[in-house]
Every structure is written in structure tokens, then in C-alpha cells.
Motif scaffolding. Structure first.
Motif, short mmCIF file in Angstrom:
data_model
loop_
_atom_site.label_atom_id
_atom_site.label_comp_id
_atom_site.label_asym_id
_atom_site.label_seq_id
_atom_site.Cartn_x
_atom_site.Cartn_y
_atom_site.Cartn_z
N SER A 115 -24.51 -6.91 42.32
CA SER A 115 -25.10 -6.24 43.48
C SER A 115 -24.19 -6.36 44.70
O SER A 115 -23.42 -7.32 44.81
CB SER A 115 -26.45 -6.91 43.81
OG SER A 115 -26.97 -6.46 45.04
N THR A 286 -30.43 -9.35 37.62
CA THR A 286 -30.37 -8.10 38.38
C THR A 286 -31.76 -7.56 38.66
O THR A 286 -32.08 -7.16 39.78
CB THR A 286 -29.53 -7.06 37.62
OG1 THR A 286 -28.24 -7.61 37.33
CG2 THR A 286 -29.36 -5.79 38.43
N TYR A 290 -33.18 -6.98 42.51
CA TYR A 290 -33.48 -5.63 42.99
C TYR A 290 -34.98 -5.44 43.23
O TYR A 290 -35.37 -4.75 44.18
CB TYR A 290 -32.98 -4.59 42.00
CG TYR A 290 -31.48 -4.35 42.09
CD1 TYR A 290 -30.96 -3.17 42.56
CD2 TYR A 290 -30.58 -5.33 41.68
CE1 TYR A 290 -29.60 -2.94 42.63
CE2 TYR A 290 -29.21 -5.13 41.75
CZ TYR A 290 -28.72 -3.93 42.22
OH TYR A 290 -27.36 -3.72 42.30
N TYR A 293 -35.85 -7.46 46.47
CA TYR A 293 -34.75 -7.43 47.44
C TYR A 293 -35.20 -7.77 48.86
O TYR A 293 -34.39 -8.21 49.68
CB TYR A 293 -34.07 -6.05 47.42
CG TYR A 293 -34.85 -4.96 48.13
CD1 TYR A 293 -34.61 -4.65 49.46
CD2 TYR A 293 -35.83 -4.24 47.45
CE1 TYR A 293 -35.32 -3.66 50.11
CE2 TYR A 293 -36.56 -3.25 48.09
CZ TYR A 293 -36.29 -2.96 49.41
OH TYR A 293 -37.01 -1.98 50.06
N PRO A 308 -32.12 -1.20 47.59
CA PRO A 308 -31.61 -1.17 46.22
C PRO A 308 -30.47 -0.17 46.05
O PRO A 308 -29.54 -0.41 45.26
CB PRO A 308 -32.84 -0.78 45.40
CG PRO A 308 -33.99 -1.29 46.19
CD PRO A 308 -33.60 -1.06 47.63
N MET A 311 -27.38 -1.83 47.24
CA MET A 311 -27.04 -2.89 46.28
C MET A 311 -26.35 -2.33 45.04
O MET A 311 -25.51 -2.99 44.43
CB MET A 311 -28.31 -3.65 45.88
CG MET A 311 -28.96 -4.40 47.04
SD MET A 311 -30.65 -4.96 46.67
CE MET A 311 -30.33 -6.30 45.52
N ALA A 312 -26.70 -1.08 44.69
CA ALA A 312 -26.17 -0.48 43.46
C ALA A 312 -24.93 0.38 43.70
O ALA A 312 -24.55 1.16 42.83
CB ALA A 312 -27.27 0.38 42.82
N TYR A 319 -19.90 -3.13 37.29
CA TYR A 319 -21.11 -3.94 37.13
C TYR A 319 -21.10 -4.58 35.75
O TYR A 319 -20.54 -4.03 34.79
CB TYR A 319 -22.36 -3.06 37.28
CG TYR A 319 -22.71 -2.78 38.72
CD1 TYR A 319 -23.62 -3.57 39.41
CD2 TYR A 319 -22.12 -1.72 39.40
CE1 TYR A 319 -23.94 -3.33 40.74
CE2 TYR A 319 -22.42 -1.47 40.73
CZ TYR A 319 -23.33 -2.27 41.39
OH TYR A 319 -23.62 -2.04 42.71
N LEU A 327 -29.80 -1.09 36.07
CA LEU A 327 -29.61 -0.06 37.08
C LEU A 327 -29.86 1.35 36.53
O LEU A 327 -30.42 2.20 37.20
CB LEU A 327 -28.20 -0.15 37.67
CG LEU A 327 -27.85 -1.43 38.43
CD1 LEU A 327 -26.45 -1.38 38.97
CD2 LEU A 327 -28.85 -1.68 39.56
#
Length: 333
Positions: A115, A286, A290, A293, A308, A311-312, A319, A327
Motif C-alpha cells: 500500500s 492488505t 484497506y 484504512y 483506498p 493506497m492502491a 504489489y 486489490l
């Protein structure tokens, strides 16, 4: 009495297995360490936020904040397996990925991310307004055009903000060597020192990665008139490609002395892991981060922009496969 006891034992023999079959398995829990930087400061608060987010999803879990030398040191901390997680800036991840100094060989197969933690620590070029007017400096690129005897403070050597500052100066033709040839000087100083130096007029400008309206900036601006220099699109393109930073715009009005939008680049921080972390572990971590968060976003007002989607958005390093699976399921990649 003996018969009664025998019947009780027989009954228990049949009931107990049934109870065992219907008992839910113990919930997953994790005991992890996250390598940050010095004690105190935002990164230690982020460690607390990570701990809260993981606990919310997996009760009994713990994330312990581990002090270190910061992002550059944290690459080696992960590679040695001395921490489960590490906070590392995107500019550091690019250096590690490409094996550029201070790294001796590429680390692109060793490190993965889960993230981003923030993307809004822009490089800000604050100059004393008096000095800027005296020398006709209105933009960052003007420094190289005018060639004034300017004293500039950047972060200490070994800090990634220092490396990015040098890349920015190089991009406009104002390398430390060139600045010195004009009668100027580059000073290496920590953020708090920079504020004091410009207030005392011992420097003309400081260039550092700081949150907008950080206390050290506001303190300096309360004592001496400042200007915030915009960075050209060409310089931004050159610097982001070289350093792994991202374009950023400081909104007009963020400071009373900067009424217009000010383009620059920003250093971001990501949560990194070893690439050999188990896929299921990376997936679970993860998911916890997320889906909780807000626990991270609430650790400090500077973190309120976390989402999110942000973060992605890491691109500099892949990743982890387990993180990517989550994700994709969440529609974030």
C-alpha cells in the motif's frame, strides 16, 4: 454411585466429540514488526495506525514499531528479514529497484508493496521574499538563469529528500558545484534547523519535502516574508523520471504568501514487504489495511486525505501477489 459415574463418563464420551466438531477454529492473528525511522513523528503514528487496522480485522494481532535509520536503511532491514514490514519512500524504492547509489545491486526481486501510506509530502522551495525581489527570482528555474550568490538549505545527506533536492537543482542547471561557482552555498540541515536558519537570515532558501502548512514552515513564515517558487513542467518531468517522485500541486491559498497553485513534485511513502512473504499472509494484511484504512487516516490530521484508491496507486515497485489478488477483488487494480 459407580453406575451413575459410568453413565456420566459414557455420556461425556459421546457429547465431547460433538462439541469439538462444532467449535469454531481460533481466529487468525499476527505478530509483526514495522521498520520506520526515529521514535516519535508521523511514521511512528503510522505504525500505531497499522496496528489498529490489523487488530480490527484480526483481534489479538500486534504491529510493533521498530526504529531505524529511515527508508534507505529499511530496504536492508527487509532484505535481512529483521522486520516483517517497512515504511519506504517511493524515491528510495526506485533507487533500490535500479541498484543506484547507495545500493550496490538491484533489489527489484526482493521487495514488494502492500500500500501507499501517503503521497502528499511535496518538495517545497521557500525563498526569502526580500532576496527573491532583489535578484528577480519568481520561479525555481530563475535561480539558474540569474545565478545569484544564494545560500540554499536542503535536508541532511542520506535523507531521500536531500537526494531529490539535488536532482531538482541539477535539472535546472544549478548543481551544488554551480551554485558555489556563483558565490553561493548548499547547506545540509534537518527540517527544524532549516526553519531557524531562514528566520535568522543565515540562508536565502530552503528546499525540502514537507507536508503543506507543516509547523516548521508556518513558524518561519511568521518571522520572515517568504515566497513559494513554482517548478516548471519540464523540471517536474525530468525529476519524476529520475527519482520516482510524483507531480503535485500545492493549492493556491495554502499559504497567505502563495495565492496561486504551485506545481512541484512529491515524495510518497509505501508499506513494503519481502517478496517471499506467503501469499495468504499478504492478502490478509492488505485486506485488513484497506478495509480499516480509517484507523490509519485518523492517526494525524495530515493523514486525512488517505483513501483506498490512493493506497492502491503505487507504480514504482510491484504489489505483492497476495496484495494484488485482494486489490483486484476489491476493484482497485
Amino acid at each position: 454411585m459407580k453406575v451413575s459415574i459410568r453413565k456420566t463418563l459414557l455420556a461425556a464420551a459421546f457429547v465431547a466429540p460433538g462439541l469439538m466438531m462444532n467449535t469454531a477454529p481460533a481466529a487468525e492473528s499476527y505478530n509483526l514488526t514495522v521498520a520506520g525511522a526515529s521514535p516519535g513523528g508521523l511514521w511512528s503514528l503510522l505504525g500505531a495506525g497499522l496496528d489498529s487496522a490489523l487488530k480490527a480485522e484480526y483481534p489479538g494481532s500486534t504491529v510493533t514499531y521498530q526504529t531505524s535509520g529511515g527508508g534507505i536503511a529499511n530496504v536492508a532491514v527487509l532484505q535481512r528479514g529483521d522486520a516483517s514490514l517497512a515504511i519506504i519512500e517511493d524515491a528510495v524504492l526506485q533507487l533500490a529497484r535500479d541498484g543506484e547509489a547507495p545500493f550496490r545491486e538491484p533489489a527489484k526481486d526482493d521487495i514488494r508493496v502492500l500500500s501507499y501510506l501517503y503521497t502528499w509530502a511535496p518538495m517545497q522551495a521557500f525563498i526569502r521574499e526580500e532576496f527573491a525581489k532583489e535578484h528577480g527570482i519568481e520561479t525555481f528555474a530563475d535561480i539558474a538563469e540569474v545565478k545569484p550568490p544564494i545560500t540554499i538549505a536542503i535536508n541532511k545527506r542520506g535523507n531521500i529528500a536531500s537526494s531529490v533536492a539535488v536532482a531538482m537543482l541539477d535539472a535546472i542547471g544549478a548543481s551544488p558545484e554551480e551554485v558555489e561557482s556563483w558565490g553561493g552555498k548548499i547547506i545540509y540541515a534537518a527540517s527544524g534547523e532549516q526553519s531557524s536558519l531562514i528566520q535568522d537570515r543565515r540562508i536565502d532558501m530552503f528546499l525540502n519535502s514537507l507536508f503543506v502548512r507543516q509547523s516548521s514552515i508556518m513558524q518561519a513564515g511568521g518571522s520572515v516574508d517568504l515566497s513559494l517558487l513554482p517548478i516548471s513542467e519540464e523540471t517536474i518531468s525530468t525529476v519524476t523520471a529520475k527519482t520516482g517522485t510524483q507531480p503535485f500541486v500545492i493549492p493556491g491559498g495554502a499559504y497567505e504568501w502563495a495565492p496561486n497553485d504551485t506545481p512541484t513534485v512529491s515524495i510518497s511513502a509505501a508499506l513494503a514487504v519481502r517478496s517471499d512473504m506467503k501469499d495468504e499472509t499478504a492478502y490478509n494484511l492488505t485486506k485488513a489495511l484497506y478495509e480499516n484504512y480509517e484507523k490509519i487516516a485518523n492517526v494525524h490530521p495530515a493523514m486525512k486525505s488517505l483513501t483506498p484508491e490512493i493506497m492502491a496507486s503505487v507504480e514504482v515497485i510491484p504489489y505483492h501477489d497476495g496484495a494484488l489478488r485482494y486489490l483486484k477483488e476489491a476493484g482497485l487494480r
